[in-house]
Design an enzyme around this catalytic site. Structure first.
Site, PDB file in Angstrom:
ATOM      1  N   GLU A  41       0.822  -1.219   0.000  1.00 45.43           N
ATOM      2  CA  GLU A  41       0.000   0.000   0.000  1.00 45.43           C
ATOM      3  C   GLU A  41       0.851   1.261   0.000  1.00 45.43           C
ATOM      4  O   GLU A  41       0.522   2.240  -0.683  1.00 45.43           O
ATOM      5  CB  GLU A  41      -0.952   0.006   1.207  1.00 45.43           C
ATOM      6  CG  GLU A  41      -2.070  -1.031   1.126  1.00 45.43           C
ATOM      7  CD  GLU A  41      -2.985  -0.812  -0.073  1.00 45.43           C
ATOM      8  OE1 GLU A  41      -3.014   0.306  -0.617  1.00 45.43           O
ATOM      9  OE2 GLU A  41      -3.665  -1.760  -0.473  1.00 45.43           O
ATOM     10  N   TYR A 124      -6.507   6.766   3.843  1.00 43.81           N
ATOM     11  CA  TYR A 124      -6.667   5.718   2.841  1.00 43.81           C
ATOM     12  C   TYR A 124      -5.934   4.445   3.244  1.00 43.81           C
ATOM     13  O   TYR A 124      -6.523   3.350   3.271  1.00 43.81           O
ATOM     14  CB  TYR A 124      -6.175   6.154   1.444  1.00 43.81           C
ATOM     15  CG  TYR A 124      -5.944   4.932   0.602  1.00 43.81           C
ATOM     16  CD1 TYR A 124      -7.027   4.231   0.084  1.00 43.81           C
ATOM     17  CD2 TYR A 124      -4.665   4.385   0.447  1.00 43.81           C
ATOM     18  CE1 TYR A 124      -6.852   3.043  -0.597  1.00 43.81           C
ATOM     19  CE2 TYR A 124      -4.474   3.202  -0.231  1.00 43.81           C
ATOM     20  CZ  TYR A 124      -5.572   2.533  -0.754  1.00 43.81           C
ATOM     21  OH  TYR A 124      -5.393   1.349  -1.397  1.00 43.81           O
ATOM     22  N   ASP A 142      -9.496   5.997  -2.326  1.00 50.55           N
ATOM     23  CA  ASP A 142      -8.342   6.432  -3.108  1.00 50.55           C
ATOM     24  C   ASP A 142      -8.839   6.976  -4.446  1.00 50.55           C
ATOM     25  O   ASP A 142     -10.034   7.185  -4.644  1.00 50.55           O
ATOM     26  CB  ASP A 142      -7.379   5.257  -3.321  1.00 50.55           C
ATOM     27  CG  ASP A 142      -7.984   4.216  -4.235  1.00 50.55           C
ATOM     28  OD1 ASP A 142      -9.234   4.188  -4.375  1.00 50.55           O
ATOM     29  OD2 ASP A 142      -7.233   3.434  -4.826  1.00 50.55           O
TER      30      ASP A 142
END
Length: 369
Positions: A41, A124, A142
């Site tokens: 991520e 996020y 996102d």
DNA sequence: CAGGCGTGGTA
DNA sequence: TTACCAAGCCT
């Protein structure tokens, strides 16, 4: 959200079924522990899957566990991140690893709220980790979520504004399944990456076409609404290639700001060369650079232009135009006043350098022969 | 909040 | 070449 419960359930079913059948085979989807999810991520922030994959593989080989990452030195860390961009991500990654290992005794917090306290983890990424690694029902908002749900629900809020995040989170939250929000979030990303693309979306192949308000009205391309950013500001620089093919001077950039702590040829900006910013510089900076280097670094050099075109490199907010200059470094030169290092060709690869430095070196090798 | 903060791909 | 985009966060 004016959908009936029945419609929401049907949407969930169609969306998740599509994901089960069509999900991309990505390296980090072979793991379900927070370390792998988190690393992917962070690397994927503002960065495409295609770019991330080789970095992800190499990084895990270098740092198989979060303890390895927490314990490494910055030079090794940056070398592993070299070329991926947004280098503060790497520093924050290590900070968070140290936070986990010391503050949390190696045990990951499992809620989005707690995860957001870790360096480099914002709303996020916290939602993504919480939902994918810990099955928390959190919407990961996102760029894909903005695009997919702006179209599905015809949300007109400007996604360039921070406050818009909450509007989308509130709109998406009721659609999340009680368990499996991680799959829902990843389905959103896959749909956004493969079907619901920014330009030329493949609406005819979309598994949730029948729920899409923008598709019904033929307004897909009007979403998401996003105000555009100002264009990069031009900056004119000179790069000094001082030395010879066996060794040359390199400088480490300051610990804060653009390309922090990365290494480049010494760079001199127009602002460094003139006291009055209204003065116009000559096309050839050789004389000014020779004077500057004498004053600033106590180096007596004969600086000359390198033949060939300037190197240009565009960042998000700056456009650098860099002219190349060169000078021989006399033997036994005193470098006491030069804030950098004389680097042997054999050691050059040890330094973490940004892409713009790779461009400069390549251009010098080509133009100086 | 606005703006800083990289890079590579596409039209 | 320019413009825009791609799994955002920090100050």
């Amino acid at each position: 959200m004016n959908w009936t419960t029945k419609k929401q359930q049907a949407f969930q079913r169609d969306f998740l079924n599509w994901y089960q059948q069509n999900q991309r085979d990505l390296p980090w989807r072979h793991f379900h522990d927070p370390y792998h999810i988190w690393l992917s991520e962070i690397m994927l922030q503002q960065t495409q899957v295609h770019t991330v994959i080789p970095y992800y593989q190499r990084f895990l080989k270098a740092f198989p566990t979060i303890a390895d990452l927490a314990a490494t030195d910055e030079a090794t860390l940056f070398k592993a991140w070299e070329g991926l961009g947004y280098y503060s991500r790497a520093r924050n990654l290590q900070r968070a690893a140290q936070q986990i290992c010391t503050d949390y005794q190696g045990v990951w917090p499992q809620t989005a709220t707690e995860l957001e306290k870790l360096a480099g983890i914002g709303p996020y990424t916290a939602a993504a980790i919480a939902s994918i690694a810990f099955d928390a029902p959190e919407p990961a908002v996102d760029g894909n979520a903005y695009r997919v749900f702006a179209r599905l629900l015809q949300i007109k809020a400007d996604v360039a504004q921070p406050k818009t995040r909450g509007i989308f989170a509130a709109a998406i939250r009721p659609l999340l399944p009680t368990t499996g929000a991680g799959d829902f979030n990843q389905a959103t990303m896959d749909l956004g990456a493969t079907i619901c693309t920014p330009k030329d979306p493949a609406c005819l192949l979309c598994p949730v076409q029948q729920y899409c308000q923008a598709y019904q009205t033929g307004t897909q391309l009007d979403y998401p609404v996003k105000t555009k950013k100002p264009k990069p500001k031009p900056v004119h620089l000179a790069a000094l290639v001082i030395g010879d093919p066996q060794q040359w001077l390199m400088q480490q950039r300051p610990g804060q700001g653009l390309l922090a702590n990365l290494w480049t040829y010494p760079l001199v900006s127009a602002a460094d060369l003139q006291s009055d910013e209204n003065d116009k510089l000559p096309a050839d900076w050789s004389a000014l650079l020779t004077q500057y280097v004498a004053q600033t670094y106590q180096l007596d050099l004969n600086i000359t232009p390198v033949k060939g075109r300037a190197v240009t490199h565009t960042f998000t907010h700056l456009k650098w135009t860099i002219d190349l200059y060169q000078a021989k470094l006399p033997a036994k030169t005193d470098l006491a006043f030069f804030p950098g290092q004389l680097v042997a060709a054999a050691d050059y690869d040890q330094l973490a350098v940004p892409t713009v430095q790779k461009k400069l070196q390549q251009r010098f090798l080509k133009d100086s022969k």
